[in-house]
Write a protein that holds these residues in place. Structure first.
Motif, PDB file in Angstrom:
ATOM      1  N   ALA A 157       8.620 -14.644  -6.607  1.00 20.95           N
ATOM      2  CA  ALA A 157       8.632 -13.364  -7.321  1.00 20.95           C
ATOM      3  C   ALA A 157       7.563 -12.417  -6.780  1.00 20.95           C
ATOM      4  O   ALA A 157       7.801 -11.203  -6.660  1.00 20.95           O
ATOM      5  CB  ALA A 157       8.433 -13.600  -8.815  1.00 20.95           C
ATOM      6  N   ILE A 158       6.383 -12.958  -6.459  1.00 22.04           N
ATOM      7  CA  ILE A 158       5.331 -12.129  -5.872  1.00 22.04           C
ATOM      8  C   ILE A 158       5.792 -11.550  -4.541  1.00 22.04           C
ATOM      9  O   ILE A 158       5.721 -10.340  -4.301  1.00 22.04           O
ATOM     10  CB  ILE A 158       4.041 -12.958  -5.679  1.00 22.04           C
ATOM     11  N   GLU A 159       6.284 -12.423  -3.660  1.00 21.15           N
ATOM     12  CA  GLU A 159       6.697 -11.960  -2.336  1.00 21.15           C
ATOM     13  C   GLU A 159       7.846 -10.964  -2.429  1.00 21.15           C
ATOM     14  O   GLU A 159       7.832  -9.929  -1.741  1.00 21.15           O
ATOM     15  CB  GLU A 159       7.115 -13.137  -1.460  1.00 21.15           C
ATOM     16  N   ALA A 160       8.828 -11.244  -3.258  1.00 14.79           N
ATOM     17  CA  ALA A 160       9.984 -10.362  -3.359  1.00 14.79           C
ATOM     18  C   ALA A 160       9.569  -8.972  -3.809  1.00 14.79           C
ATOM     19  O   ALA A 160      10.077  -7.958  -3.280  1.00 14.79           O
ATOM     20  CB  ALA A 160      11.012 -10.957  -4.322  1.00 14.79           C
ATOM     21  N   TYR A 161       8.659  -8.904  -4.767  1.00  9.61           N
ATOM     22  CA  TYR A 161       8.227  -7.584  -5.229  1.00  9.61           C
ATOM     23  C   TYR A 161       7.464  -6.845  -4.138  1.00  9.61           C
ATOM     24  O   TYR A 161       7.723  -5.663  -3.877  1.00  9.61           O
ATOM     25  CB  TYR A 161       7.365  -7.688  -6.490  1.00  9.61           C
ATOM     26  N   VAL A 162       6.524  -7.527  -3.477  1.00 12.58           N
ATOM     27  CA  VAL A 162       5.738  -6.868  -2.426  1.00 12.58           C
ATOM     28  C   VAL A 162       6.658  -6.378  -1.316  1.00 12.58           C
ATOM     29  O   VAL A 162       6.528  -5.238  -0.844  1.00 12.58           O
ATOM     30  CB  VAL A 162       4.659  -7.823  -1.881  1.00 12.58           C
ATOM     31  N   ARG A 163       7.598  -7.222  -0.885  1.00 11.48           N
ATOM     32  CA  ARG A 163       8.514  -6.821   0.191  1.00 11.48           C
ATOM     33  C   ARG A 163       9.379  -5.641  -0.218  1.00 11.48           C
ATOM     34  O   ARG A 163       9.754  -4.813   0.624  1.00 11.48           O
ATOM     35  CB  ARG A 163       9.397  -7.996   0.597  1.00 11.48           C
ATOM     36  N   SER A 164       9.688  -5.548  -1.501  1.00 11.84           N
ATOM     37  CA  SER A 164      10.516  -4.437  -1.976  1.00 11.84           C
ATOM     38  C   SER A 164       9.785  -3.100  -1.932  1.00 11.84           C
ATOM     39  O   SER A 164      10.419  -2.041  -1.980  1.00 11.84           O
ATOM     40  CB  SER A 164      10.996  -4.700  -3.404  1.00 11.84           C
ATOM     41  N   ARG A 165       8.465  -3.163  -1.834  1.00 11.00           N
ATOM     42  CA  ARG A 165       7.657  -1.954  -1.890  1.00 11.00           C
ATOM     43  C   ARG A 165       7.175  -1.463  -0.525  1.00 11.00           C
ATOM     44  O   ARG A 165       6.589  -0.387  -0.443  1.00 11.00           O
ATOM     45  CB  ARG A 165       6.456  -2.185  -2.816  1.00 11.00           C
ATOM     46  N   GLY A 166       7.355  -2.271   0.525  1.00  6.13           N
ATOM     47  CA  GLY A 166       6.912  -1.794   1.829  1.00  6.13           C
ATOM     48  C   GLY A 166       6.463  -2.922   2.731  1.00  6.13           C
ATOM     49  O   GLY A 166       6.583  -4.100   2.404  1.00  6.13           O
ATOM     50  N   ASP A 167       5.902  -2.519   3.864  1.00  3.77           N
ATOM     51  CA  ASP A 167       5.502  -3.481   4.891  1.00  3.77           C
ATOM     52  C   ASP A 167       4.027  -3.824   4.726  1.00  3.77           C
ATOM     53  O   ASP A 167       3.168  -3.392   5.499  1.00  3.77           O
ATOM     54  CB  ASP A 167       5.779  -2.897   6.281  1.00  3.77           C
ATOM     55  N   PHE A 168       3.738  -4.618   3.714  1.00  7.32           N
ATOM     56  CA  PHE A 168       2.373  -5.033   3.431  1.00  7.32           C
ATOM     57  C   PHE A 168       2.129  -6.440   3.985  1.00  7.32           C
ATOM     58  O   PHE A 168       3.054  -7.220   4.164  1.00  7.32           O
ATOM     59  CB  PHE A 168       2.105  -5.043   1.922  1.00  7.32           C
ATOM     60  N   GLY A 169       0.864  -6.756   4.231  1.00  8.25           N
ATOM     61  CA  GLY A 169       0.495  -8.104   4.633  1.00  8.25           C
ATOM     62  C   GLY A 169       0.201  -8.952   3.415  1.00  8.25           C
ATOM     63  O   GLY A 169      -0.630  -8.584   2.575  1.00  8.25           O
ATOM     64  N   ILE A 170       0.878 -10.088   3.290  1.00 12.37           N
ATOM     65  CA  ILE A 170       0.648 -11.022   2.199  1.00 12.37           C
ATOM     66  C   ILE A 170      -0.157 -12.189   2.749  1.00 12.37           C
ATOM     67  O   ILE A 170       0.322 -12.931   3.608  1.00 12.37           O
ATOM     68  CB  ILE A 170       1.970 -11.539   1.608  1.00 12.37           C
ATOM     69  N   LEU A 171      -1.382 -12.347   2.274  1.00 11.42           N
ATOM     70  CA  LEU A 171      -2.222 -13.429   2.789  1.00 11.42           C
ATOM     71  C   LEU A 171      -1.610 -14.781   2.446  1.00 11.42           C
ATOM     72  O   LEU A 171      -1.273 -15.035   1.284  1.00 11.42           O
ATOM     73  CB  LEU A 171      -3.639 -13.328   2.229  1.00 11.42           C
ATOM     74  N   GLU A 172      -1.470 -15.626   3.452  1.00 12.31           N
ATOM     75  CA  GLU A 172      -0.880 -16.945   3.268  1.00 12.31           C
ATOM     76  C   GLU A 172      -1.925 -18.052   3.257  1.00 12.31           C
ATOM     77  O   GLU A 172      -1.671 -19.135   2.730  1.00 12.31           O
ATOM     78  CB  GLU A 172       0.152 -17.217   4.371  1.00 12.31           C
ATOM     79  N   ASP A 173      -3.099 -17.790   3.827  1.00 11.82           N
ATOM     80  CA  ASP A 173      -4.132 -18.826   3.908  1.00 11.82           C
ATOM     81  C   ASP A 173      -4.936 -18.961   2.620  1.00 11.82           C
ATOM     82  O   ASP A 173      -5.718 -19.907   2.476  1.00 11.82           O
ATOM     83  CB  ASP A 173      -5.092 -18.528   5.067  1.00 11.82           C
ATOM     84  N   TYR A 174      -4.769 -18.028   1.697  1.00 13.67           N
ATOM     85  CA  TYR A 174      -5.489 -18.059   0.427  1.00 13.67           C
ATOM     86  C   TYR A 174      -4.457 -17.946  -0.695  1.00 13.67           C
ATOM     87  O   TYR A 174      -3.550 -17.114  -0.633  1.00 13.67           O
ATOM     88  CB  TYR A 174      -6.519 -16.928   0.357  1.00 13.67           C
ATOM     89  N   THR A 175      -4.597 -18.795  -1.699  1.00  9.97           N
ATOM     90  CA  THR A 175      -3.568 -18.915  -2.723  1.00  9.97           C
ATOM     91  C   THR A 175      -4.183 -18.943  -4.114  1.00  9.97           C
ATOM     92  O   THR A 175      -5.393 -19.111  -4.283  1.00  9.97           O
ATOM     93  CB  THR A 175      -2.769 -20.219  -2.540  1.00  9.97           C
ATOM     94  N   GLY A 176      -3.319 -18.838  -5.110  1.00 10.51           N
ATOM     95  CA  GLY A 176      -3.707 -19.162  -6.467  1.00 10.51           C
ATOM     96  C   GLY A 176      -3.827 -20.671  -6.612  1.00 10.51           C
ATOM     97  O   GLY A 176      -3.615 -21.437  -5.661  1.00 10.51           O
TER      98      GLY A 176
END
Length: 274
Positions: A157-176
């Motif tokens: 859900a996080i990724e889908a929303y971010v991707r829907s809003r533009g070409d942002f970088g989603i950090l993969e090496d740091y998580t909840g």
């Protein structure tokens, strides 16, 4: 203590109630810091405000002395292209900066953990959008959680929303992460991925959801202090975090002052708080 399954700590309702006290302390501290951010204040001064408030309410800062090398402060203060784990010090905030403030507190042995990103005065529209997208993606992740679901339902859900809003970088090496009697516990909660994977979402599980989103690439490096994580391309990032749990009636955001009730209602998600 509840049972553990593959290191996943399941809390009793009584233990969750203590986590709510820790979460409220974190939420109150972050609101105090939000109102304290101004041109000229140093990140070290913000740290002192946070520690004083946490201790005055009978809590203990989660971050101070944590890890190797021991983290030397009570908050993480990450400015502009610093995304997470920034060490507070003598840096004075300037007009147009953004600062991510991550805060944790322990009350009677139980942890709360949350983060906000705050603009110092006016910032460019693209930075305002970055902050809004990051915060909203956190809430979309929480809203996707259901009893019987899986951890990566949140991630997707996080990724889908971010991707829907533009070409942002989603950090993969740091998580909840899981949270409870320790600040960082299994399971990890990635900010990207396919749904339906990972441990099952059950009553008594508490998770810290924390998207870290950048204007450019997701690539980062750790500065010479062995803590501060900065963006490799120098572009700015934002970071938001809440600790939440699921009850039979819905989601309960333990670090939100209203338990998340207003935002969850906006997203059409049942509220599970006391």
């Amino acid at each position: 203590m509840g049972f553990r399954d593959r290191g996943v700590e399941i809390k009793t309702p009584e233990q969750i109630a203590v986590m709510r006290r820790a979460g409220l302390l974190v939420g109150e501290t972050l609101e105090l810091l939000r109102t304290s951010v101004r041109v000229g204040i140093t990140t070290g001064e913000l740290d002192a405000i946070a520690e004083d408030h946490i201790r005055s309410k009978g809590g203990v800062p989660s971050f101070k002395g944590y890890g190797h090398p021991p983290f030397p402060a009570s908050i993480c203060a990450s400015v502009n292209d610093q995304v997470v784990h920034g060490i507070p010090g003598g840096r004075a905030l300037a007009e147009g900066d953004v600062i991510s403030i991550d805060c944790g507190a322990i009350v009677d042995g139980w942890h709360g953990d949350a983060a906000i990103t705050v603009a110092v005065g006016r910032v460019p529209a693209e930075i305002e959008e970055l902050m809004e997208v990051t915060e909203e993606s956190m809430w979309r992740g929480i809203a996707a959680a259901r009893l019987g679901g899986r951890v990566t339902d949140i991630s997707h859900a996080i990724e889908a929303y971010v991707r829907s809003r533009g070409d942002f970088g989603i950090l993969e090496d740091y998580t909840g992460h899981g949270i409870g009697s320790q600040m960082h516990m299994p399971p990890n909660v990635p900010n990207h991925g396919r749904p339906g994977r990972g441990p099952k979402l059950v009553r008594g599980l508490a998770l810290a959801v924390e998207p870290m989103i950048a204007l450019g690439s997701q690539d980062t490096y750790v500065e010479d202090d062995d803590w501060t994580v900065s963006m490799s391309d120098g572009k700015w990032a934002a970071h938001y975090e809440h600790t939440f749990t699921l009850t039979p009636t819905g989601a309960w955001v333990l670090t939100a002052l209203d338990g998340g009730e207003a935002k969850l209602a906006e997203l059409g998600v049942p509220f599970g708080g006391a």
